[in-house]
Design a protein around this motif. Structure first.
Motif, mmCIF file in Angstrom:
data_model
loop_
_atom_site.group_PDB
_atom_site.id
_atom_site.type_symbol
_atom_site.label_atom_id
_atom_site.label_comp_id
_atom_site.label_asym_id
_atom_site.label_seq_id
_atom_site.Cartn_x
_atom_site.Cartn_y
_atom_site.Cartn_z
ATOM 1 N N ILE A 153 -66.967 -39.365 -55.111
ATOM 2 C CA ILE A 153 -66.673 -40.604 -54.382
ATOM 3 C C ILE A 153 -67.190 -41.797 -55.160
ATOM 4 C CG2 ILE A 153 -67.107 -41.862 -52.240
ATOM 5 C CD1 ILE A 153 -67.266 -39.178 -50.807
ATOM 6 N N GLY A 154 -68.332 -41.625 -55.790
ATOM 7 C CA GLY A 154 -68.873 -42.675 -56.648
ATOM 8 C C GLY A 154 -69.494 -43.827 -55.902
ATOM 9 N N CYS A 155 -70.165 -43.533 -54.791
ATOM 10 C CA CYS A 155 -70.779 -44.599 -54.008
ATOM 11 C C CYS A 155 -72.172 -44.914 -54.545
ATOM 12 C CB CYS A 155 -70.868 -44.186 -52.541
ATOM 13 S SG CYS A 155 -71.574 -45.469 -51.480
ATOM 14 N N PRO A 156 -72.456 -46.169 -54.877
ATOM 15 C CA PRO A 156 -73.793 -46.515 -55.388
ATOM 16 C C PRO A 156 -74.883 -46.413 -54.331
ATOM 17 C CG PRO A 156 -72.482 -48.493 -55.049
ATOM 18 C CD PRO A 156 -71.564 -47.332 -54.828
ATOM 19 N N LEU A 157 -74.505 -46.359 -53.057
ATOM 20 C CA LEU A 157 -75.498 -46.275 -51.983
ATOM 21 C C LEU A 157 -75.785 -44.848 -51.561
ATOM 22 C CD1 LEU A 157 -74.211 -49.200 -49.716
ATOM 23 C CD2 LEU A 157 -76.150 -49.238 -51.291
ATOM 24 N N PHE A 158 -75.151 -43.864 -52.226
ATOM 25 C CA PHE A 158 -75.365 -42.480 -51.823
ATOM 26 C C PHE A 158 -76.834 -42.095 -52.005
ATOM 27 C CE2 PHE A 158 -75.551 -37.918 -52.799
ATOM 28 C CZ PHE A 158 -75.039 -37.422 -51.608
ATOM 29 N N GLY A 159 -77.380 -41.449 -50.992
ATOM 30 C CA GLY A 159 -78.790 -41.086 -50.993
ATOM 31 C C GLY A 159 -79.604 -41.959 -50.070
ATOM 32 N N THR A 160 -79.232 -43.230 -49.979
ATOM 33 C CA THR A 160 -79.914 -44.137 -49.052
ATOM 34 C C THR A 160 -79.079 -44.388 -47.799
ATOM 35 O OG1 THR A 160 -78.987 -46.049 -50.212
ATOM 36 C CG2 THR A 160 -81.162 -45.268 -50.914
ATOM 37 N N CYS A 161 -77.750 -44.401 -47.957
ATOM 38 C CA CYS A 161 -76.864 -44.595 -46.810
ATOM 39 C C CYS A 161 -76.710 -43.288 -46.045
ATOM 40 C CB CYS A 161 -75.504 -45.097 -47.277
ATOM 41 S SG CYS A 161 -74.248 -45.157 -45.976
ATOM 42 N N PRO A 162 -76.835 -43.299 -44.724
ATOM 43 C CA PRO A 162 -76.715 -42.071 -43.943
ATOM 44 C C PRO A 162 -75.280 -41.647 -43.674
ATOM 45 C CG PRO A 162 -77.185 -43.892 -42.471
ATOM 46 C CD PRO A 162 -77.193 -44.459 -43.867
ATOM 47 N N GLY A 163 -74.317 -42.411 -44.139
ATOM 48 C CA GLY A 163 -72.933 -42.121 -43.798
ATOM 49 C C GLY A 163 -72.379 -40.881 -44.461
ATOM 50 N N CYS A 164 -72.799 -40.563 -45.681
ATOM 51 C CA CYS A 164 -72.263 -39.426 -46.428
ATOM 52 C C CYS A 164 -73.375 -38.448 -46.773
ATOM 53 C CB CYS A 164 -71.576 -39.894 -47.715
ATOM 54 S SG CYS A 164 -70.095 -40.900 -47.444
ATOM 55 N N VAL A 165 -73.034 -37.155 -46.745
ATOM 56 C CA VAL A 165 -73.993 -36.109 -47.116
ATOM 57 C C VAL A 165 -73.689 -35.539 -48.493
ATOM 58 C CG1 VAL A 165 -74.446 -35.493 -44.721
ATOM 59 C CG2 VAL A 165 -72.631 -34.314 -45.959
ATOM 60 N N VAL A 166 -72.476 -35.766 -49.011
ATOM 61 C CA VAL A 166 -72.121 -35.354 -50.368
ATOM 62 C C VAL A 166 -71.372 -36.498 -51.028
ATOM 63 C CG1 VAL A 166 -72.043 -32.871 -49.910
ATOM 64 C CG2 VAL A 166 -69.995 -34.245 -49.542
ATOM 65 N N ASP A 167 -71.518 -36.586 -52.357
ATOM 66 C CA ASP A 167 -70.814 -37.618 -53.111
ATOM 67 C C ASP A 167 -69.697 -37.025 -53.964
ATOM 68 O OD1 ASP A 167 -70.619 -40.429 -53.846
ATOM 69 O OD2 ASP A 167 -71.212 -39.769 -55.855
#
Length: 668
Positions: A153-167
């Motif tokens: 997905i390439g989200c820069p907020l992955f890990g801090t944002c609770p919306g996604c559990v996998v990138d």
């Protein structure tokens, strides 16, 4: 292909000659030559050009060993599981084409034309040689499926944002692993129908390797980015020391109610990100106070953004901490004026919802809390399966009704549902919402019946139900937008017998109530209805084949909504089926109960002895909560109602989250 040729001499003479001739014709049709194109030993034998074969090898060697149309490295060869075609005939497609290179809408070379195909033949309503014969063709392009399952997905907020559990590897989530274990268990496998096993042996589900094959298919029905067309976001004060310094908008951080802004979210539709940015700037400009949970003060609590895909405009709902609309002033007027000034082309409409209750509920259940501020009352979307150029059908959504966050992806689910419905069926849909699944099936089968000039084709009637009164209004608008030949409805202007114009007309006829006479049949139906336990009479116009009942699923089924239906569609919330619905579906077929489409026909029977789903032969269960689905399936399959599993397909409808939407087809 080379293996087939090697096997030909070992077969009886006649069979070998026919097989060799078939291989020769297949090469001639597809333009293949074994001397000029190397054959890859892929377990799923597919005919491809040499240039695409190189890309095929490079991209699939690093594929995951899990789920859906993924591939596994095994014994030095690349192996595909659970996706597309397993035969040289090439049922998979790429960019709208199957592996023969033709478009999906073009007839196969050296085959019957569409006009000469017999219709209908099999359970899906079409001849076995037609493109419409399998409900599992909706995965379509295997390369696209592979990319969706492996690309990040390439989200820069992955890990801090609770919306996604996998990138990345969006199908590698816990809920899908649980679903695969469930459907591969012995207690479920023994309930798979014999017809499904026959299709599996021919390659519809299995690819021939028994130790790894799974009955449960996995598909990613849409792009893994920018798929979310509806978002509900929390609001907090931008600065704790100043209530009037504007707002920040985003998601609650894990295990807290601290709002984390998510600008440029990769899964949001671009219009949602633009709308969030506009609201943040507007609140700072006009100093809109944000709601504070600790004190209960402040005004703006949440926002909801819904994108109309045809225009890219946003229907914005502002959730205010007040009981009545006048309590939101003057801040609401200032905010709306600033939004319209800063982004005049972005907004489809603006609504205000008043919710002063304590707790985490975004919306209050009272419908009087909704207030339209600007713009039209409904978002309009193309009905899945409709031709966008001819405007064959539209769905209408207001902020007060449920709408799937991934509308494009849910259209693929609607495609599977309408294709597993037999031609000429009588369909009942519970938990229908605005009627997306039922109306999509009605349009699809109506178009096919018209195309094949089959007067007995199409869906005979459709009954939908839900308890939200706004759903019924959206449903009626959608039906009015569909072709009259399919819905059986008269023109809209002729249906308004109770309108003001009709009243003036009747007054002009010297007190006559109506020009329509009451027939003996109508009188008898009215008398039988009054004698029954029904609280409402039958529909005024019995010729209408598309109806909607405003009632919960439990109430609707006990009022005879599914009587006479041979197909039942259920799309319950996460909690699963209501207990009365599940109890009825677990009852065995009663051969002594006469066929009936209306409850008054069974008035001679005690209500507790009536099987309200006695004629249902196909059950299509669309689940958004897998735990509830597993519980309901256990009860259905262990009952003596005779249900057998035909297919189970998992859709990664919300890529990045730990969620799977499952479509289970049961027949008896």
């Amino acid at each position: 292909l080379s293996n087939i040729i090697k096997m030909a001499p070992l077969l009886p003479t006649a069979t070998g000659m026919l097989l060799a001739l078939a291989v020769h014709n297949l090469n001639a049709v597809n333009g293949f030559s074994l001397s000029s194109h190397r054959t890859h030993h892929v377990h799923s034998t597919t005919l491809m050009s040499s240039s695409w074969n190189d890309d095929y090898d490079d991209s699939y060697r690093s594929a995951p060993s899990r789920g859906g149309s993924s591939t596994r490295q095994k014994s030095g060869r690349t192996r595909r599981s659970n996706g597309g075609s397993r035969s040289g005939r090439g049922r998979g497609s790429r960019d709208g084409q199957d592996s023969s290179g033709r478009g999906s809408g073009q007839p196969r070379p050296n085959r019957q034309s569409k006009e000469s195909i017999r219709y209908p033949k099999n359970n899906y309503g079409y001849d076995d040689d037609d493109e419409y014969d399998s409900p599992n063709n909706n995965g379509g392009d295997r390369m696209i499926q592979q990319q969706r399952m492996t690309n990040p997905i390439g989200c820069p907020l992955f890990g801090t944002c609770p919306g996604c559990v996998v990138d990345d590897y969006v199908a590698d989530i816990d809920i899908i692993k649980s679903a695969q274990l469930y459907f591969s268990s012995g207690s479920i496998q023994k309930h798979i129908s014999s017809s499904s096993r026959g299709r599996q042996s021919r390659g519809r589900y299995y690819d021939g390797d028994d130790e790894d094959d799974e009955f449960y298919e996995i598909k990613v029905p849409s792009s893994i980015t920018q798929w979310r067309t509806q978002a509900k976001l929390a609001v907090a004060s931008d600065k704790k020391w100043s209530r009037n310094a504007g707002c920040k908008i985003g998601l609650y951080q894990r295990n807290s109610h601290d709002v984390l802004p998510i600008p440029d979210c990769q899964v949001h539709h671009p219009s949602i990100n633009k709308a969030v940015e506009a609201v943040v700037k507007a609140t700072r400009e006009v100093r809109t106070p944000a709601y504070q949970e600790d004190t209960g003060h402040g005004l703006l609590r949440y926002i909801q953004c819904q994108v109309e895909l045809s225009t890219g405009k946003v229907c914005l709902t502002l959730v205010m901490n007040c009981e009545k609309l006048k309590e939101c002033q003057p801040h609401l007027s200032y905010l709306v004026k600033e939004l319209k000034r800063s982004e005049p082309q972005l907004w489809h409409s603006i609504w205000c919802h008043c919710n002063d209750s304590a707790g985490n509920a975004i919306f209050a259940r009272d419908v009087t809390r909704w207030h339209p501020i600007e713009g039209p009352p409904y978002i309009r979307e193309k009905l899945p399966g409709a031709d966008p150029d001819s405007r064959e059908g539209l769905l209408y959504f207001s902020p007060m009704v449920f709408r799937q966050a991934n509308y494009e992806g849910f259209g693929e689910i609607a495609k599977q549902v309408r294709e597993v419905i037999p031609n000429g069926s009588k369909v009942c849909e519970l938990y229908a919402g605005v009627g997306l699944l039922g109306l999509s099936a009605l349009l699809h089968h109506g178009k096919m019946a018209e195309e094949y000039d089959d007067p007995d084709g199409g869906i005979q009637w459709l009954r939908c139900s839900d308890e939200n009164p706004e759903n019924a209004r959206c449903f009626e608008r959608a039906v009015s937008s569909m072709p009259m030949k399919i819905t059986g409805r008269s023109p809209k202007q002729l249906q308004k017998d109770n309108g003001k114009k009709g009243k003036r007309t009747r007054k002009n006829y010297k007190g006559k109530k109506s020009d329509k006479e009451l027939s003996i049949k109508d009188l008898m139906d009215s008398m039988m209805s009054e004698a029954s336990d029904e609280s409402k009479p039958p529909p005024v116009d019995p010729s209408e084949k598309v109806t909607y009942m405003q009632a919960s699923a439990a109430t609707a089924i006990l009022k005879g909504q599914a009587l006479g239906a041979n197909v039942l569609i259920v799309d319950p919330p996460r909690k699963g089926l209501d207990e009365p619905v599940l109890q009825q579906l677990c009852q065995p077929y009663n051969p002594n109960q006469m066929y009936a489409e209306k409850p008054n026909v069974l008035s001679h029977m005690a209500r507790h002895t009536v099987n309200w789903v006695n004629d249902v032969r196909t059950l299509i269960y669309v689940s958004c909560g897998f735990d509830a689905l597993a519980r309901d399936c256990d009860q259905l399959l262990s009952s003596n109602a005779g249900w057998k599993l035909e297919s189970a397909t998992g859709y990664v409808l919300f890529p990045g989250s730990n969620h799977v939407e499952t479509v289970v087809v049961l027949r008896r």
